[in-house]
Design a protein around this motif. Structure first.
Motif, short mmCIF file in Angstrom:
data_model
loop_
_atom_site.label_atom_id
_atom_site.label_comp_id
_atom_site.label_asym_id
_atom_site.label_seq_id
_atom_site.Cartn_x
_atom_site.Cartn_y
_atom_site.Cartn_z
N ALA A 94 0.84 -1.20 0.00
CA ALA A 94 0.00 0.00 0.00
C ALA A 94 0.87 1.25 0.00
O ALA A 94 0.65 2.20 -0.76
CB ALA A 94 -0.94 -0.01 1.20
N LEU A 95 1.90 1.24 0.83
CA LEU A 95 2.78 2.40 0.95
C LEU A 95 3.51 2.66 -0.36
O LEU A 95 3.47 3.76 -0.92
CB LEU A 95 3.79 2.14 2.08
N LEU A 96 4.15 1.60 -0.85
CA LEU A 96 4.93 1.72 -2.08
C LEU A 96 4.04 2.18 -3.23
O LEU A 96 4.38 3.08 -4.01
CB LEU A 96 5.54 0.35 -2.39
N CYS A 97 2.88 1.57 -3.30
CA CYS A 97 1.94 1.86 -4.36
C CYS A 97 1.50 3.32 -4.29
O CYS A 97 1.41 4.00 -5.31
CB CYS A 97 0.75 0.93 -4.17
N LEU A 164 -0.97 -1.18 -8.97
CA LEU A 164 -0.56 0.08 -9.60
C LEU A 164 -1.46 0.60 -10.71
O LEU A 164 -1.78 1.79 -10.71
CB LEU A 164 0.88 -0.02 -10.11
N PRO A 165 -1.86 -0.23 -11.67
CA PRO A 165 -2.65 0.34 -12.76
C PRO A 165 -3.85 1.14 -12.27
O PRO A 165 -4.00 2.32 -12.62
CB PRO A 165 -3.09 -0.88 -13.56
N PHE A 166 -4.67 0.52 -11.43
CA PHE A 166 -5.88 1.23 -11.01
C PHE A 166 -5.54 2.44 -10.14
O PHE A 166 -6.13 3.51 -10.29
CB PHE A 166 -6.81 0.29 -10.26
N THR A 167 -4.58 2.27 -9.24
CA THR A 167 -4.30 3.39 -8.33
C THR A 167 -3.64 4.56 -9.06
O THR A 167 -3.92 5.71 -8.76
CB THR A 167 -3.39 2.93 -7.18
N THR A 168 -2.79 4.27 -10.06
CA THR A 168 -2.20 5.36 -10.85
C THR A 168 -3.29 6.16 -11.51
O THR A 168 -3.33 7.39 -11.46
CB THR A 168 -1.28 4.78 -11.94
N TRP A 169 -4.21 5.41 -12.06
CA TRP A 169 -5.29 6.03 -12.80
C TRP A 169 -6.16 6.87 -11.86
O TRP A 169 -6.57 7.99 -12.17
CB TRP A 169 -6.05 4.89 -13.43
N MET A 170 -6.40 6.34 -10.65
CA MET A 170 -7.15 7.09 -9.65
C MET A 170 -6.45 8.40 -9.33
O MET A 170 -7.07 9.45 -9.24
CB MET A 170 -7.25 6.26 -8.36
N SER A 171 -5.13 8.34 -9.19
CA SER A 171 -4.47 9.57 -8.77
C SER A 171 -4.32 10.54 -9.93
O SER A 171 -4.23 11.75 -9.71
CB SER A 171 -3.15 9.28 -8.06
N VAL A 172 -4.32 10.04 -11.16
CA VAL A 172 -4.36 10.99 -12.29
C VAL A 172 -5.61 11.86 -12.14
O VAL A 172 -5.56 13.09 -12.24
CB VAL A 172 -4.39 10.25 -13.65
N GLY A 173 -6.72 11.21 -11.82
CA GLY A 173 -7.97 11.94 -11.62
C GLY A 173 -7.85 12.96 -10.50
O GLY A 173 -8.27 14.11 -10.63
N THR A 174 -7.25 12.54 -9.39
CA THR A 174 -7.12 13.43 -8.25
C THR A 174 -6.33 14.68 -8.61
O THR A 174 -6.74 15.80 -8.31
CB THR A 174 -6.37 12.70 -7.11
N PHE A 175 -5.19 14.48 -9.29
CA PHE A 175 -4.31 15.63 -9.55
C PHE A 175 -4.83 16.53 -10.65
O PHE A 175 -4.56 17.72 -10.67
CB PHE A 175 -2.89 15.16 -9.86
#
Lengths: 290, 432, 286
Positions: A94-97, A164-175
């Motif tokens: 979770a942390l690394l991700c 990573l794939p889903f979480t990266t995509w989630m944070s693209v939305g956030t930023f």
């Protein structure tokens, strides 16, 4: 009953309908958990009663004691150790991700003019589809070549890769939702881009990051097949792998398995009761911000 | 003087430390993976390990319990990752597959003298279960036999039915014993290996075989198997004396339901007493085990087998072990005459003994009086043969299971169902 | 160019742990690796041919398609209903919200185990309760009835996923500005009109993402089926991941398993392309 007097005429049936629906949902959702909970207080011989008894006849706490001390019926599973392993692996993933996904999310949201960025984002989106049992054998060979088999670190990195794939995509939305002006203001004050990101942007996106972390944690926590194949030493097992070991020849110790499940999930359930509100808000800001 | 005393102390301490570290270096670790088995057995093996470790200061045996259901995937992945243990204990059926993969060490080549000395203690039929292509790979503790019929004595006494000895009698008895409260009979019929082994046992008793004598043709679509399957199908579909969920009820559920009086008869292997010991029985519950009824006219081409055997807790050595000598010492320890008595009824109830020592224990005579009688006459296990085991069997038996279930589900007649899967299995056999 | 410092780490990790294994699988699928046989040959498309020709594969493929399509549709509908319900204001709402998340927190192994045991035809508590409530006349063999078993397993798989979808929908509903509805109220629209013309368009994005995630999770939900039925009886509840696992670890045919994996990948790829097309404006950065 006091509400009877205050409500409008149709308010009462509506309330009852809501209550009934809520009850139905809760029962449907909780039934397996409830059943495991009941069973965990039964003696072993009562587990096999036909028809099954809905309330333990002679409730006992022995099963929990066994799970806690590692002295179960004919097994010696160090559950506290499994719990710790799971915590390290899922927590680490979770942390690394979160770290990697935050940087990447920011990168994809801001550096839109770099060559090949859309192709890379597409790659990440598509790779979201694959981390499943189909990858079992190839991943397992890859891990062997990297000497990451039978290692908790290896599993940690693998779970990071899967989340990573889903979480990266989630944070693209956030930023994307965070206005660029803020950073520009910081840059005028003499911050570098990295400093602006770390000091200004990250703190604002706390919620999105927490959601990312929770998502990665839960995905890693319950993963079973890769853990089974990759961890060979018992002292490295995770909770999910330990529970899977109850698939046995002669005796599924249902009461023990139930007790282990209850004990291993209860901490998470309690935590989640508190954090679900933030999770919902985090989702709104991240993945769902269209 | 003080100085000398101090020096002496240091020397002594140093010596002690050195001595201990050498001892630790010299101590060799032997790791065992133990697949399956029951709590009583695990406890007993742990005791063996304890006494062994105390008796052999240079060796430390460590036992790790492994799940029975995931045994082949665990071993394959460990083999690929080179994290194999030194010893394993599991069933003998897998020996050919594992030998072909190179996993097992040939014990008869490594320790010829010991093997020659040990051999005579085992009944030859049992000893051969651990051998493949004239080499010994496994040493048996106990074995399981199929098929067995276990029946509820109270229900039989109440209805006044005699123990069935033929298939027709079995059907009649099952029909009469089916009531609102319980079923007449349960045959385990999932795709699990144990369930299929039970059925294969019945088919072998009816003169059927999995492979022909030369071993180059799959023949389970012959009349021996087909008629046995027809019996299952009739009990389940035509007379409806078995539960509607038969195809999801495995050998273990069968025993559980039997012990809780949900069925008058059940089909299984020789491990009913083990399970009864484990989960307990209701007050007043009485059961007996009997050989499975025969088809009065054996329809298969081969001689009728009296039973089929599988050594389910057999010790085998992994070819990559670096402590083969020490591991072998432990195998000898768990299979000493004293130990073998424990395996056969003294500590472990209900399993079938494999050595003379085991057959002579009173506890064993109590559970299996008939077997002991035969043993005394010198005809023990006569006509019993080994579970089919050859490279590719694990894969083929699953495919066979599909034919078996499709007949039970009424998709095809037993003949058509088995013909269809025979083709597939024949192809695999030729490929091996 | 410093932007790559931000972007590359996940790309590298994904390439090593997801893309390289896929390439490895392609290589493996063209060989004849069988654990019992020592010799390995290059066999080209033989494994694919063998798989695509087998009747069993056709049946399992159809099962998989039913599994995904019905499962995704069902999960989305249930999630939508539940999300809308949780958006109502009532006491203990947040408790209910917390509780419905439990299925997602429990390890999939336990969920599958518990359901298998509860649904057992003779010893299961589900039949017992239904009998006591006089809802069924006799014990129902949930996991042994060929027409039913796939859907029973699917129910369990969905049971684990729908809470997440419901919370996603709920999160989106929270974000819909109140003014939108107030404007609707003035126009005198009824509940259904409001739902179809105001709510659904707002939810479209969440529904697409929810659909995507559900498809992925269902396509990969190996543990549930494997523990509950191992694909049985016969092949009636078998889906592609279970077939891959069985081919590799129970039949020792690693290359053939790799070939099935790649066929599975192609199916997944088609699905992901459909989804990507559906919200292409979100991944096109520029």
């Amino acid at each position: 009953m006091a509400s009877l007097a205050y409500g409008k005429k149709f308010a009462i049936p509506k309330k009852i309908i809501i209550a009934l629906v809520a009850l139905f949902i809760v029962v449907m959702t909780l039934s397996p958990f409830l059943w495991l909970f009941i069973t965990s207080f039964k003696h072993y011989s009562e587990v096999f009663d036909v028809p099954p008894s809905l309330i333990p006849k002679t409730p006992t706490l022995d099963v929990y004691k066994g799970v806690f001390t590692g002295e179960q019926l004919g097994r010696h599973d160090p559950w506290p150790l499994f719990f710790l392993n799971s915590l390290i692996i899922a927590g680490g993933a979770a942390l690394l991700c979160t770290i990697i996904a935050s940087f990447a999310g920011y990168g994809f949201a801001r550096f839109t003019r770099l060559p090949g960025v859309s192709v890379l984002l597409l790659l990440i989106l598509v790779s979201q589809m694959f981390p499943g049992p189909s990858l079992l054998i190839p991943v397992y060979s890859t891990m062997r070549k990297l000497s990451l088999d039978n290692s908790r670190l290896g599993l940690l990195i693998l779970y990071t890769a899967f989340a990573l794939p889903f979480t990266t995509w989630m944070s693209v939305g956030t930023f994307r939702n965070i206005p660029v002006d803020l950073e520009d203001a910081a840059k005028i004050d003499g911050c570098s881009r990295l400093q602006a990101f770390l000091r200004i942007v990250l703190p604002i996106s706390k919620l999105g990051m927490a959601t990312t972390a929770l998502f990665a944690f839960l995905i890693s926590w319950s993963e079973y097949p890769f853990g089974l194949i990759l961890l060979k030493t018992q002292s490295k097992h995770t909770v999910a792998v330990g529970l899977g070991a109850y698939l046995r020849e002669f005796d599924v110790f249902w009461n023990e398995m139930a007790a282990a499940t209850v004990m291993m999930s209860l901490p998470l359930v309690i935590i989640f009761l508190f954090v679900q509100k933030f999770f919902v808000r985090g989702l709104t800001e991240g993945a769902l911000s269209g | 003087m003080k100085k000398i005393g101090f020096l002496l102390m240091i020397v002594c301490l140093g010596w002690l430390v050195l001595g201990y570290s050498f001892a630790a270096l010299a101590q060799k670790e032997v790791v065992i993976w133990h697949f399956g088995g029951l709590p009583a057995e695990h406890k007993w093996v742990d005791e063996c390990i304890k006494t062994f470790n105390a008796d052999h200061p240079g060796i430390k045996v460590v036992r790790i319990e492994k799940s029975w259901m995931t045994k082949s995937e665990e071993l394959i992945s460990a083999w690929q990752m080179k994290t194999m243990p030194d010893l394993i204990s599991r069933d003998t059926v897998c020996i050919p597959d594992m030998v072909e993969m190179g996993m097992l060490a040939p014990l008869s080549d490594l320790f010829p003298q010991d093997i020659a000395a040990m051999k005579d203690r085992w009944l030859p039929e049992c000893w051969n279960l651990g051998a493949y292509k004239d080499k010994v790979y496994g040493i048996l503790t106990y074995m399981d036999m199929a098929p067995m019929l276990f029946y509820n004595r109270k229900m039989f006494a109440e209805t006044g039915i005699l123990l069935p000895t033929t298939w027709d009698e079995l059907i009649e008895a099952a029909k009469k014993l089916t009531t609102k409260e319980h079923y007449g009979i349960i045959m385990p019929a999932t795709l699990g290996l144990n369930d299929l082994e039970i059925f294969i046992g019945i088919a072998y008793a009816n003169g059927g075989r999995f492979l022909n004598t030369e071993g180059d043709e799959v023949v389970f679509n012959g009349p021996g198997f087909v008629d046995a399957l027809q019996l299952y199908v009739d009990l389940f579909r035509k007379y409806k004396v078995a539960p509607p969920g038969t195809v999801e009820i495995d050998y273990m559920k069968t025993i559980e339901l039997f012990l809780r009086e949900r069925t008058a008869m059940g089909l299984g292997m020789s491990w009913v007493p083990v399970a009864a010991q484990n989960i307990g029985v209701l007050p007043g519950f009485e059961y007996k085990m009997a050989p499975f009824p025969m088809n009065p006219k054996i329809s298969g081409r081969y001689p009728a087998a009296s039973a089929i055997m599988d050594g389910t807790t057999t010790y085998m050595m992994i070819s990559t072990s670096k402590v083969k000598k020490e591991a072998w010492e432990f195998i000898k320890w768990v299979t000493r005459p004293e130990s073998m008595q424990m395996w056969a009824g003294v500590r472990i109830q209900g399993r079938v003994a494999t050595t003379g020592d085991g057959f002579e224990t009173p506890a064993f005579a109590e559970t299996y009086p008939d077997l002991v009688k035969q043993y005394k006459k010198g005809i023990a296990l006569k006509g019993a043969i080994s579970m089919p085991s050859f490279p590719g069997f694990t894969e083929m038996v699953k495919i066979f299971g599909h034919g078996f279930q499709s007949a039970l589900l009424g998709e095809a007649t037993p003949q058509d169902a088995l013909d269809a899967v025979q083709e597939e299995c024949q192809e695999i056999l030729e490929e091996m | 160019m410093s932007g790559f410092f931000y972007i590359l780490p996940p790309v590298i990790i994904i390439v090593i742990f997801i893309i390289v294994p896929i390439i490895y699988a392609v290589d493996l699928s063209l060989l004849s690796v069988h654990l019992i046989k020592p010799t390995v040959k290059f066999v080209g498309g033989y494994n694919y041919l063998k798989v695509l020709k087998s009747k069993t594969f056709h049946q399992i493929f159809l099962n998989s398609m039913r599994w995904i399509s019905l499962g995704t549709l069902g999960t989305i509908l249930i999630g939508l209903g539940l999300g809308l319900f949780l958006n109502l204001e009532f006491k203990l709402n947040s408790l209910v919200r917390g509780i419905i998340f439990i299925p997602w927190i429990m390890p999939e192994v336990c969920v599958a185990f518990a359901w298998r045991w509860m649904l057992n035809s003779e010893m299961g508590v589900v039949n017992e309760v239904l009998m006591k409530l006089h809802l069924v006349p006799a014990y129902v063999p949930w996991l042994a009835e060929k027409g039913m078993v796939l859907y029973v397993c699917l129910f369990v798989a969905m049971w684990r996923i729908y809470p997440f979808i419901a919370l996603m929908i709920l999160a989106t509903l929270h974000a819909i500005p109140k003014e939108l509805y107030e404007a609707g109220q003035i126009d005198g629209t009824n509940f259904w009109q409001k739902f179809i013309f105001l709510t659904i368009p707002q939810l479209r994005y969440a529904l697409v993402i929810g659909g995507l995630l559900t498809t992925i999770w269902l396509m990969n939900s190996f543990t549930t089926v494997f523990i509950m039925t191992e694909g049985g009886p016969l092949h009636y509840s078998e889906i592609l991941p279970v077939l891959i696992y069985k081919t590799a670890f129970q039949s020792y045919r690693l290359s053939r398993a790799a070939a099935i994996s790649l066929i599975n990948f192609v199916i997944l790829l088609i699905f992901s392309l459909i989804y990507l097309q559906a919200f292409r404006k979100h991944w096109r950065v520029t």
